[in-house]
Design an enzyme around this catalytic site. Structure first.
Site, PDB file in Angstrom:
ATOM      1  N   ASP A  91       0.882  -1.173   0.000  1.00  0.00           N
ATOM      2  CA  ASP A  91       0.000   0.000   0.000  1.00  0.00           C
ATOM      3  C   ASP A  91       0.918   1.222   0.000  1.00  0.00           C
ATOM      4  OD1 ASP A  91      -1.691   2.095   0.542  1.00  0.00           O
ATOM      5  OD2 ASP A  91      -2.226   1.443   2.566  1.00  0.00           O
ATOM      6  N   LYS A 117       2.808  11.357  -3.709  1.00  0.00           N
ATOM      7  CA  LYS A 117       1.782  10.593  -4.415  1.00  0.00           C
ATOM      8  C   LYS A 117       0.766  11.521  -5.083  1.00  0.00           C
ATOM      9  CE  LYS A 117      -1.543   6.924  -3.383  1.00  0.00           C
ATOM     10  NZ  LYS A 117      -2.098   6.145  -2.268  1.00  0.00           N
ATOM     11  N   GLU A 150      -7.171   0.792  -4.434  1.00  0.00           N
ATOM     12  CA  GLU A 150      -7.140   0.672  -2.973  1.00  0.00           C
ATOM     13  C   GLU A 150      -8.462   0.141  -2.407  1.00  0.00           C
ATOM     14  OE1 GLU A 150      -5.841   4.583  -1.936  1.00  0.00           O
ATOM     15  OE2 GLU A 150      -3.783   4.161  -2.548  1.00  0.00           O
ATOM     16  N   ASP A 199     -12.166   5.940   3.298  1.00  0.00           N
ATOM     17  CA  ASP A 199     -10.705   5.923   3.494  1.00  0.00           C
ATOM     18  C   ASP A 199     -10.227   7.309   3.915  1.00  0.00           C
ATOM     19  OD1 ASP A 199      -7.973   5.782   3.348  1.00  0.00           O
ATOM     20  OD2 ASP A 199      -7.871   4.885   1.347  1.00  0.00           O
TER      21      ASP A 199
END
Lengths: 501, 613
Positions: free
Chosen positions: B12, B74, B175, B197
């Site tokens: 992850d 990211k 994800e 999330d």
């Protein structure tokens, strides 16, 4: 050995203190006391006693034949600093008086006198002052300084100080030391008023003193009547205890007053000097006095003759602080920068910024020394640093090197020395840490830690030690230079706050 | 005995933290890092001492060394420098972004420029090393997760990062899909689920439809600038504000103090997930300006206070949930399950808010920080283990289409289409006597052309003169198993054809990637040689000591003899050479000296033995 080193540290501390680095000085005095708890001088200085030369008492008049060579017309140039680290390789000459005061060496009184001290007091610079002697009341001189603003003293004869004569006699040999007797010397100064320093508690309020006249080793006669020839200087005095000798009579002739020079452009005046103002009534200065060292002093006006009758002042046991005098930069009648009555409009913050106001009015060291003087100063500091390095006092040396770098950031000698010292210091600190890959741990509890005497930087480093980071990692996360981090870690280990690798 | 299977990992790669997991004995487990933590901060820094830092260490100096610390990379990976989101990010980032040769983003660290995949590769490499330490052997294969909204370019850049890190990226998965897999959905649950999330730096809400083993993300949304850091910042504000009032010192202006505040705020926030109150103790946080003793910061933070401070942030997440569900035309009651992902979802107030909105208890049992990595590990296991009953297919992450008249998009390949695939559709000219047609290949879900990503364009010329709509053009989309997209346009009447091949680009060209890999190989070789030199130097030093010890003995034993004098002189010379070699970096010099001294020791010992006999 530790006593010697302590003495050296005290000397270095005095030097730092005189240079304005009180914090650095305090550290050195503390170190000295640590090494030699009996060192009274360190204790006194740490307790706040003024360093020799820091005193703003009236200047000692027995000046050495090492006058500033700058011509009258030029801007005042700071004298090269005496180097307190220089060992007394040869018998100190009379102009080493300042050095003696700074280092604690007692120097026998000599007929040779130095104007260096006067200059230092007048400018508020770092030159150590010789023993205080009584001087004429400052009011007259102040008036003269004020009159001088912009146009020079010669323009207003009524406002000039009369020239005074001072006969300098050699001191008696002490403790049986062979001291050749000196013939009385006369120093005749034209245009140079005997400068005085402001009261002890009052910071110097003006930036630039009238430049001192060029002096010959024995006799100086500038613009006035030539004084009598004096014999060559005597053999430099030997070291010995400095007992007050039998009072001698010294005479300094001052023929006229020095034309006042405008301050250097680098020092902005807080106020525009007024075009003219009324001179305060002239008061005749005292003609005789005895300084605390036991010298009896007398002085007489030579030319022009004083307007007022001589005023005899009995010798003083302790010189009284001179009366406050106005700064040339303040409003005419102000006695100090804080004299709100005379200076109702004074707004220091507006002129120099809120946080710098006090700095600017209290420090005459804002005068930028010339390049040559700066070089001399750096050389002296580096010599001091080298001496400390020889004594393995790398921390003290580093402080001096940093000071030198502050004066001249790009000086290659300073940079090279800093690099060398940093390397040595770093090795020393790192050797205290042990293996850098190991993970240090905090040995104290939270409630014990808060009682430590740490600063926020040490607090930050300590906060990073959580049992997961190694010494090597701490160098990376500290955000400080490696040497600073190593110093803090070594300190934490020494104080038992963390364990070593 | 059967050969041990090659280890495979699921990663992850998060915005603020990354996790690596694997499947052991049929159960997914998180691989604990060498530092002892399950989470690796996705932070890379070049320290002031010139050392490259990754993970926790880099994070700890993020505030004191902001210009050389890269975090949240990211958010930028696979994007163009000129893209609006990049330009928005540039303003808020303390590190320097520069434009690359192909409008890609480069980050300046020290004197060197790094491509985004290189930065992510450093994090991936660290995780790979953790896995290797766990397995005790080399790890090469991995599955990496990315947000559901990542486009082809971003996915490709992530793949490139894996390659630079020395990993073969078997697949890039979404994800939320990974989170669902971790709960075993797909086998036992079919229907719609929601994945909430809330991570360290981003918030994503996804609605998925699971059916027959296919995980379809039907709606996704969120805020790429809302996460745990924002919760920390409210605590920092509270602490610093009180300190300012009390001591008139602004701790936020002092980097060291701010770094400590940040660490303390995060710690306090985490503690308040399990306790009602916590102490914030920061001794020696600041030294007053005029000198004096350093000041301490000591405060008690209650859960109630934290909830009060962060109420607005929690409310924002729920507002976004409402938006996404509305867009997907899904009501909370339609959802079969609700999965919480991200460390921030451990905050009781967040859980309550989610429960209140979705009207159901969220799934529990898997650590929200680790659920995505565990799902990736499950998928990695399924890919490599033939015995696995989970069938996984490569699908297109986003729809592909062409721009049509009016500024709209005609989708030819919808998202989640299994690859390889091919689609052909006929289009007509839109104007009279139109002789050319421009084919613009777009990727995305928006109906309006300019809101999609332009993958490439070409012009088909030589169309016959005719009224609008009379000329027919075939547009053919093909995606091969490698993910290569080919688009061709053919005039049906004349057969004239033009085509373009679209390769997802992560910002680095193949040449650049090759160069980076070569540089890396060189660096690895250099590091290996350096290590060897280090070992050999130690050996040399030991030999030097031995020779030095033997010399007086030999001198004593051979006193006066010509041989002894000669041998000693040569030994001295050899020692001098060895001393110089000990300072050198060339391996050959060191090994040569070792050979010489070994011979000398052997000779000396031999002589001493003989004389001794």
């Amino acid at each position: 050995m530790s006593k010697d080193r302590a003495a050296q540290l005290v000397e270095a501390g005095i030097w730092l203190k005189l240079s304005g680095d009180r914090e650095g000085a305090r550290k050195l005095f503390e170190r000295a006391l640590k090494l030699d708890p009996q060192n009274e001088k360190a204790a006194q200085l740490l307790a706040g006693a003024p360093a020799p030369g820091e005193s703003e008492l009236p200047p000692a008049e027995p000046v050495a034949p090492a006058p500033p060579q700058a011509p009258m017309a030029s801007q005042p140039t700071p004298m090269p600093m005496p180097n307190p680290f220089e060992p007394p390789a040869s018998s100190p000459s009379a102009n080493d008086l300042d050095w003696g005061m700074a280092t604690g060496f007692k120097v026998a009184a000599s007929a040779e006198a130095s104007l260096e001290s006067d200059w230092g007091r007048m400018t508020g610079s770092t030159t150590p002052a010789p023993p205080p002697v009584p001087v004429a009341p400052p009011a007259k001189q102040t008036a003269m300084l004020w009159n001088s603003s912009g146009s020079g003293l010669t323009a207003a004869p009524k406002q000039t100080l009369p020239g005074w004569g001072m006969t300098v006699r050699p001191a008696e040999p002490l403790h049986g030391s062979a001291m050749p007797e000196l013939a009385p010397q006369t120093i005749s100064l034209s245009g140079a008023a005997p400068a005085e320093s402001p009261p002890r508690s009052t910071p110097p309020l003006f930036s630039a003193p009238p430049p001192m006249p060029e002096l010959q080793p024995q006799t100086v006669n500038i613009g006035g009547d030539p004084g009598p020839e004096v014999p060559p200087p005597s053999t430099p005095p030997l070291f010995g205890s400095f007992e007050p000798p039998t009072p001698d009579v010294r005479t300094v002739e001052i023929a006229g007053a020095a034309p006042w020079e405008p301050p250097p452009a680098s020092t902005p005046p807080l106020f525009e000097s007024p075009p003219s103002f009324e001179t305060p009534p002239f008061i005749e200065p005292p003609r005789t006095a005895t300084d605390p060292m036991g010298f009896a002093w007398s002085w007489s006006a030579s030319s022009p003759a004083p307007q007022a009758p001589p005023l005899d002042v009995p010798p003083l046991e302790t010189p009284e602080p001179p009366a406050p005098r106005p700064s040339p930069w303040l409003a005419p009648r102000a006695e100090s920068a804080w004299d709100a009555r005379s200076n109702p409009g004074i707004k220091l913050e507006a002129v120099v910024g809120h946080d710098r106001a006090l700095d600017l009015i209290s420090s005459d060291s804002k005068l930028q020394p010339g390049p040559q003087t700066r070089k001399d100063e750096i050389r002296a500091i580096l010599r001091g640093a080298r001496d400390l390095l020889e004594l393995d006092d790398h921390t003290g040396a580093m402080e001096l090197i940093l000071k030198a770098q502050h004066i001249s950031p790009d000086d290659p000698d300073v940079l090279a020395m800093r690099e060398r010292s940093e390397k040595t210091l770093l090795n020393m600190f790192e050797s205290k840490l042990g293996k850098l890959e190991t993970i240090p741990r905090v040995l104290l509890k939270d409630d014990e830690i808060i009682w430590l005497n740490l600063d926020h930087r040490a607090g930050f480093v300590l906060a990073q030690i959580d049992g997961t980071v190694s010494f090597d990692d701490l160098f990376s996360v500290s955000g400080m230079s490696r040497i600073d981090t190593a110093r803090i870690l070594a300190q934490l280990i020494e104080e038992g706050v963390i364990n070593r690798g | 005995m059967a050969a041990e299977r090659e280890p495979v990992i699921g990663i992850d790669l998060g915005t603020t933290n990354s996790v690596v997991a694997t499947v052991q004995s049929g159960s997914p487990v998180v691989i604990r890092g060498r530092s002892g933590s399950n989470l690796l901060p996705s932070v890379v820094a070049l320290s002031k001492t010139g050392k490259m830092l990754v993970g926790q260490i880099a994070k700890r100096q993020a505030i004191t060394n902001p210009t050389d610390t890269v975090y949240a990379s990211k958010r930028l990976i696979g994007r163009k420098f000129s893209a609006a989101q990049t330009q928005d990010s540039v303003k808020g980032l303390p590190y320097t972004l520069e434009v690359g040769e192909h409008d890609d983003i480069r980050i300046k660290l020290g004197e060197k420029q790094y491509a985004l995949p290189e930065i992510s590769a450093m994090v991936l490499r660290e995780l790979k090393l953790d896995a290797e330490a766990h397995f005790g052997r080399s790890v090469k294969k991995a599955i990496i997760t990315v947000p559901a909204y990542f486009n082809d370019g971003q996915r490709q850049a992530t793949k490139d990062a894996g390659r630079i890190a020395g990993l073969e990226v078997l697949r890039i998965i979404n994800e939320p899909t990974a989170a669902a897999l971790a709960y075993g959905f797909g086998k036992n649950i079919n229907g719609k689920i929601a994945v909430f999330d809330l991570g360290g730096g981003t918030f994503d809400i996804s609605v998925m439809e699971i059916g027959n083993g296919v995980f379809d993300v039907i709606a996704t949304g969120g805020d790429t600038f809302l996460g745990g850091e924002d919760f920390d910042n409210t605590v920092i504000e509270w602490l610093a504000g009180d300190f300012l009032r009390e001591h008139n010192i602004n701790l936020k202006q002092d980097r060291m103090a701010l770094q400590r505040l940040k660490d303390a705020a995060e710690k306090a926030k985490i503690e308040l997930s399990t306790s009602k109150e916590t102490q914030v103790n920061l001794p020696f946080i600041s030294t007053p300006v005029g000198g004096g003793s350093a000041l301490h910061l000591q405060k008690t933070l209650t859960r109630e206070k934290l909830e009060e401070l962060t109420a607005a942030l929690v409310a924002r997440t729920i507002t976004m949930c409402e938006q996404v569900l509305t867009e997907a035309r899904v009501k909370p009651v339609d959802l079969r399950e609700m999965i919480l992902v991200g460390g921030m979802t451990r905050m009781p107030r967040v859980q309550e808010a989610v429960k209140q909105y979705f009207r159901r208890d969220p799934c529990k049992g898997v650590h929200p920080d680790e659920v995505v990595a565990l799902g990736a590990a499950v998928q990695a296991e399924a890919l490599t283990n033939e015995a696995s009953d989970v069938v996984l297919l490569d699908v297109t992450p986003q729809s592909l289409g062409v721009a049509i008249a009016g500024g709209y998009v005609r989708r030819l390949i919808p998202k989640n289409t299994t690859v390889p695939t091919s689609v052909t559709e006929v289009f007509n000219t839109s104007r009279d006597n139109q002789t050319t047609v421009k084919i613009m290949v777009l990727q995305g879900e928006a109906d309006v052309a300019h809101q999609n990503e332009l993958l490439g364009e070409f012009i088909l010329t030589g169309l016959r003169l005719a009224k609008r709509g009379e000329v027919e053009i075939d547009v053919i989309f093909e995606i091969n198993s490698e993910g290569l997209v080919s688009v061709a346009a053919r005039d049906k009447e004349t057969g004239q054809q033009q085509s373009i091949q679209v390769t997802a680009s992560g910002g680095l060209t193949q040449d650049e990637l090759k160069k980076i890999l070569e540089e890396q190989a060189d660096m690895l070789l250099e590091a290996k040689v350096e290590e060897e030199v280090k070992v050999k130097r130690l050996e040399l030093k030991s030999l030097m000591n031995e020779v030095s010890e033997l010399m007086p003995q030999l001198q004593k034993a051979t006193l006066g003899s010509e041989f002894g004098q000669d041998a000693l002189a040569k030994a001295k010379q050899a020692l001098e050479v060895a001393k110089a070699a000990g300072e050198a970096t060339e391996l050959k010099r060191v090994t040569d000296s070792i050979d010489t001294l070994t011979r000398t020791v052997s000779l000396f010992k031999g002589v001493l033995q003989r004389i001794g006999r």
